[in-house]
Design a protein around this motif. Structure first.
Motif, PDB file in Angstrom:
ATOM      1  N   THR A  53     -12.140  35.992  18.772  1.00  0.00           N
ATOM      2  CA  THR A  53     -13.013  37.126  19.127  1.00  0.00           C
ATOM      3  C   THR A  53     -12.221  38.429  19.040  1.00  0.00           C
ATOM      4  O   THR A  53     -12.707  39.428  18.508  1.00  0.00           O
ATOM      5  CB  THR A  53     -13.609  36.948  20.542  1.00  0.00           C
ATOM      6  OG1 THR A  53     -14.292  35.700  20.601  1.00  0.00           O
ATOM      7  CG2 THR A  53     -14.583  38.068  20.871  1.00  0.00           C
ATOM      8  N   GLY A  54     -11.002  38.407  19.545  1.00  0.00           N
ATOM      9  CA  GLY A  54     -10.128  39.584  19.456  1.00  0.00           C
ATOM     10  C   GLY A  54      -9.837  39.960  18.016  1.00  0.00           C
ATOM     11  O   GLY A  54      -9.861  41.142  17.651  1.00  0.00           O
ATOM     12  N   LEU A  55      -9.585  38.962  17.189  1.00  0.00           N
ATOM     13  CA  LEU A  55      -9.284  39.198  15.771  1.00  0.00           C
ATOM     14  C   LEU A  55     -10.466  39.867  15.057  1.00  0.00           C
ATOM     15  O   LEU A  55     -10.289  40.762  14.243  1.00  0.00           O
ATOM     16  CB  LEU A  55      -8.948  37.864  15.093  1.00  0.00           C
ATOM     17  CG  LEU A  55      -8.493  37.913  13.630  1.00  0.00           C
ATOM     18  CD1 LEU A  55      -7.135  38.614  13.509  1.00  0.00           C
ATOM     19  CD2 LEU A  55      -8.410  36.506  13.050  1.00  0.00           C
ATOM     20  N   LEU A  56     -11.670  39.448  15.397  1.00  0.00           N
ATOM     21  CA  LEU A  56     -12.864  39.927  14.688  1.00  0.00           C
ATOM     22  C   LEU A  56     -13.581  41.104  15.349  1.00  0.00           C
ATOM     23  O   LEU A  56     -14.578  41.594  14.821  1.00  0.00           O
ATOM     24  CB  LEU A  56     -13.863  38.765  14.540  1.00  0.00           C
ATOM     25  CG  LEU A  56     -13.443  37.603  13.642  1.00  0.00           C
ATOM     26  CD1 LEU A  56     -14.466  36.476  13.724  1.00  0.00           C
ATOM     27  CD2 LEU A  56     -13.255  38.059  12.198  1.00  0.00           C
ATOM     28  N   HIS A  57     -13.080  41.568  16.494  1.00  0.00           N
ATOM     29  CA  HIS A  57     -13.880  42.509  17.291  1.00  0.00           C
ATOM     30  C   HIS A  57     -14.240  43.812  16.575  1.00  0.00           C
ATOM     31  O   HIS A  57     -15.272  44.401  16.854  1.00  0.00           O
ATOM     32  CB  HIS A  57     -13.186  42.805  18.640  1.00  0.00           C
ATOM     33  CG  HIS A  57     -12.079  43.804  18.552  1.00  0.00           C
ATOM     34  ND1 HIS A  57     -10.856  43.510  18.005  1.00  0.00           N
ATOM     35  CD2 HIS A  57     -12.025  45.106  18.931  1.00  0.00           C
ATOM     36  CE1 HIS A  57     -10.083  44.585  18.061  1.00  0.00           C
ATOM     37  NE2 HIS A  57     -10.769  45.574  18.614  1.00  0.00           N
ATOM     38  N   ASP A  58     -13.397  44.255  15.644  1.00  0.00           N
ATOM     39  CA  ASP A  58     -13.677  45.517  14.928  1.00  0.00           C
ATOM     40  C   ASP A  58     -14.047  45.282  13.471  1.00  0.00           C
ATOM     41  O   ASP A  58     -13.840  46.159  12.631  1.00  0.00           O
ATOM     42  CB  ASP A  58     -12.451  46.448  14.994  1.00  0.00           C
ATOM     43  CG  ASP A  58     -12.401  47.293  16.251  1.00  0.00           C
ATOM     44  OD1 ASP A  58     -13.418  47.363  16.981  1.00  0.00           O
ATOM     45  OD2 ASP A  58     -11.346  47.899  16.515  1.00  0.00           O
ATOM     46  N   ILE A  59     -14.606  44.124  13.168  1.00  0.00           N
ATOM     47  CA  ILE A  59     -14.850  43.755  11.764  1.00  0.00           C
ATOM     48  C   ILE A  59     -15.600  44.823  10.974  1.00  0.00           C
ATOM     49  O   ILE A  59     -15.342  45.037   9.795  1.00  0.00           O
ATOM     50  CB  ILE A  59     -15.574  42.391  11.656  1.00  0.00           C
ATOM     51  CG1 ILE A  59     -15.618  41.945  10.192  1.00  0.00           C
ATOM     52  CG2 ILE A  59     -16.974  42.422  12.292  1.00  0.00           C
ATOM     53  CD1 ILE A  59     -15.851  40.484   9.982  1.00  0.00           C
ATOM     54  N   HIS A  68     -20.745  50.951  14.094  1.00  0.00           N
ATOM     55  CA  HIS A  68     -19.851  50.018  14.780  1.00  0.00           C
ATOM     56  C   HIS A  68     -20.609  49.211  15.835  1.00  0.00           C
ATOM     57  O   HIS A  68     -21.374  49.770  16.616  1.00  0.00           O
ATOM     58  CB  HIS A  68     -18.687  50.788  15.411  1.00  0.00           C
ATOM     59  CG  HIS A  68     -17.655  49.922  16.044  1.00  0.00           C
ATOM     60  ND1 HIS A  68     -17.275  48.712  15.515  1.00  0.00           N
ATOM     61  CD2 HIS A  68     -16.913  50.079  17.176  1.00  0.00           C
ATOM     62  CE1 HIS A  68     -16.349  48.179  16.287  1.00  0.00           C
ATOM     63  NE2 HIS A  68     -16.120  48.975  17.301  1.00  0.00           N
ATOM     64  N   CYS A  69     -20.417  47.905  15.818  1.00  0.00           N
ATOM     65  CA  CYS A  69     -21.071  46.927  16.702  1.00  0.00           C
ATOM     66  C   CYS A  69     -22.554  46.711  16.339  1.00  0.00           C
ATOM     67  O   CYS A  69     -23.200  45.839  16.914  1.00  0.00           O
ATOM     68  CB  CYS A  69     -20.958  47.294  18.183  1.00  0.00           C
ATOM     69  SG  CYS A  69     -19.271  47.173  18.798  1.00  0.00           S
ATOM     70  N   LYS A  70     -23.073  47.488  15.407  1.00  0.00           N
ATOM     71  CA  LYS A  70     -24.455  47.272  14.961  1.00  0.00           C
ATOM     72  C   LYS A  70     -24.473  46.504  13.646  1.00  0.00           C
ATOM     73  O   LYS A  70     -25.361  45.695  13.383  1.00  0.00           O
ATOM     74  CB  LYS A  70     -25.172  48.621  14.800  1.00  0.00           C
ATOM     75  CG  LYS A  70     -25.396  49.330  16.133  1.00  0.00           C
ATOM     76  CD  LYS A  70     -26.094  50.661  15.959  1.00  0.00           C
ATOM     77  CE  LYS A  70     -26.277  51.359  17.292  1.00  0.00           C
ATOM     78  NZ  LYS A  70     -24.997  51.839  17.868  1.00  0.00           N
ATOM     79  N   LYS A  71     -23.472  46.748  12.814  1.00  0.00           N
ATOM     80  CA  LYS A  71     -23.342  46.057  11.526  1.00  0.00           C
ATOM     81  C   LYS A  71     -22.636  44.707  11.716  1.00  0.00           C
ATOM     82  O   LYS A  71     -22.841  43.776  10.928  1.00  0.00           O
ATOM     83  CB  LYS A  71     -22.530  46.947  10.572  1.00  0.00           C
ATOM     84  CG  LYS A  71     -22.535  46.507   9.132  1.00  0.00           C
ATOM     85  CD  LYS A  71     -23.824  46.847   8.430  1.00  0.00           C
ATOM     86  CE  LYS A  71     -23.724  46.459   6.963  1.00  0.00           C
ATOM     87  NZ  LYS A  71     -25.026  46.493   6.289  1.00  0.00           N
ATOM     88  N   ALA A  72     -21.833  44.607  12.765  1.00  0.00           N
ATOM     89  CA  ALA A  72     -21.015  43.408  13.007  1.00  0.00           C
ATOM     90  C   ALA A  72     -21.813  42.088  12.966  1.00  0.00           C
ATOM     91  O   ALA A  72     -21.380  41.139  12.310  1.00  0.00           O
ATOM     92  CB  ALA A  72     -20.259  43.537  14.325  1.00  0.00           C
ATOM     93  N   PRO A  73     -22.979  41.995  13.658  1.00  0.00           N
ATOM     94  CA  PRO A  73     -23.692  40.710  13.652  1.00  0.00           C
ATOM     95  C   PRO A  73     -23.988  40.183  12.241  1.00  0.00           C
ATOM     96  O   PRO A  73     -23.797  39.000  11.962  1.00  0.00           O
ATOM     97  CB  PRO A  73     -24.993  41.021  14.408  1.00  0.00           C
ATOM     98  CG  PRO A  73     -24.629  42.141  15.322  1.00  0.00           C
ATOM     99  CD  PRO A  73     -23.649  42.974  14.535  1.00  0.00           C
ATOM    100  N   GLU A  74     -24.405  41.095  11.355  1.00  0.00           N
ATOM    101  CA  GLU A  74     -24.713  40.698   9.971  1.00  0.00           C
ATOM    102  C   GLU A  74     -23.464  40.156   9.265  1.00  0.00           C
ATOM    103  O   GLU A  74     -23.503  39.096   8.634  1.00  0.00           O
ATOM    104  CB  GLU A  74     -25.244  41.947   9.248  1.00  0.00           C
ATOM    105  CG  GLU A  74     -25.602  41.745   7.806  1.00  0.00           C
ATOM    106  CD  GLU A  74     -25.838  43.092   7.087  1.00  0.00           C
ATOM    107  OE1 GLU A  74     -25.451  43.186   5.915  1.00  0.00           O
ATOM    108  OE2 GLU A  74     -26.387  44.029   7.718  1.00  0.00           O
TER     109      GLU A  74
END
Length: 196
Positions: A53-59, A68-74
Motif C-alpha cells: 500500500t505504501g509503495l502504491l500510494h502515489d501511483i 490525485h487519489c481520483k485516478k488511482a482506483p482506475e
C-alpha cells in the motif's frame, strides 16, 4: 488485510506510471516505513499489505497531479489490486484530494507518515551525513516549525495524522525516523539499480 498483488507486480505497476527518480524513491521509502510500522504495531502478518500500500500510494501523482487519489482506483484496478487496498491508497488523501476516510490503523499511519517522510527526508539532505541515521527528533521539530522549510509538506496533515492515531507529535516523529532508518540502505540499493 491481504494483498492480491505481489510486491514485484506492484513495483512494475508503479513504474508504469512513475518515471521520476523522486517519485520512485518516495514510494520505496513509504513502502519501507509502512513495513516497519506494521511490525512495530503488532500487524506483522499484514506487513506485506502495509508495505505494498505504501509503495502504491502515489501511483497517480506523477501523471495526474490534479486528479490525485481520483485516478488511482482506475490504475490500481487495471493492475488487479484489491478494493480494500484501493480504499487504503485513496484514504491517504482524505480532506486534501479525497473523501475516503482512513479507518484502519494502517490507513491512519499512511496518512500521518506520508507527509512526514518528505519533511524528514528533506531535513536529512541538509545534514553532512545526508542520512536519517544520525537524525534526532529535535532536528525534525525545528524544521517542522520553520514553515519555509520543505513548504510542500503540510504541517496540518502531519498534525492531524498524529491526532488520528492518538499520538503526540514527538512520538510520530520518533517512530517515523526509526522507520526511515530501517529502510534507508535498502532504498539506496534499489535506487542504484533503478538508475543504472
Amino acid at each position: 488485510m491481504e494483498s492480491k498483488v505481489t510486491r514485484e507486480e506492484a513495483f512494475e505497476l508503479l513504474k508504469k506510471y512513475n518515471k521520476e527518480t523522486f517519485h520512485i524513491q518516495h514510494a520505496l521509502t513509504v513502502e519501507g516505513v509502512m513495513r516497519w510500522y506494521a511490525n512495530g504495531l503488532g500487524y506483522g502478518d499484514e506487513a506485506e499489505y502495509w508495505a505494498i500500500t505504501g509503495l502504491l500510494h502515489d501511483i497517480d501523482f506523477e501523471l495526474y497531479p490534479e486528479e490525485h487519489c481520483k485516478k488511482a482506483p482506475e490504475l490500481l484496478r487495471e493492475g488487479h489490486v484489491g478494493e480494500d487496498m484501493i480504499h487504503s491508497v485513496c484514504s491517504h488523501g482524505f480532506g486534501i484530494c479525497s473523501d475516503v476516510e482512513p479507518v484502519h490503523e494502517m490507513e491512519k499511519v499512511l496518512f500521518a507518515a506520508d507527509e512526514l517522510t518528505g519533511l524528514i527526508g528533506a531535513a536529512a539532505l541538509m545534514r553532512p551525513s545526508k542520512s536519517v541515521m544520525d537524525m534526532e527528533v529535535s532536528s525534525v521539530k525545528k524544521k517542522f516549525k520553520d514553515k519555509k522549510f520543505a513548504a510542500g509538506c503540510s504541517r496540518d496533515v502531519i498534525r492531524k495524522g498524529a491526532e488520528n492515531l492518538g499520538w503526540e507529535l514527538n512520538e510520530l516523529f520518533e517512530k517515523t525516523i526509526l522507520a526511515m532508518r530501517s529502510c534507508e540502505e535498502s532504498v539506496r540499493c534499489e535506487m542504484e539499480k533503478y538508475n543504472s
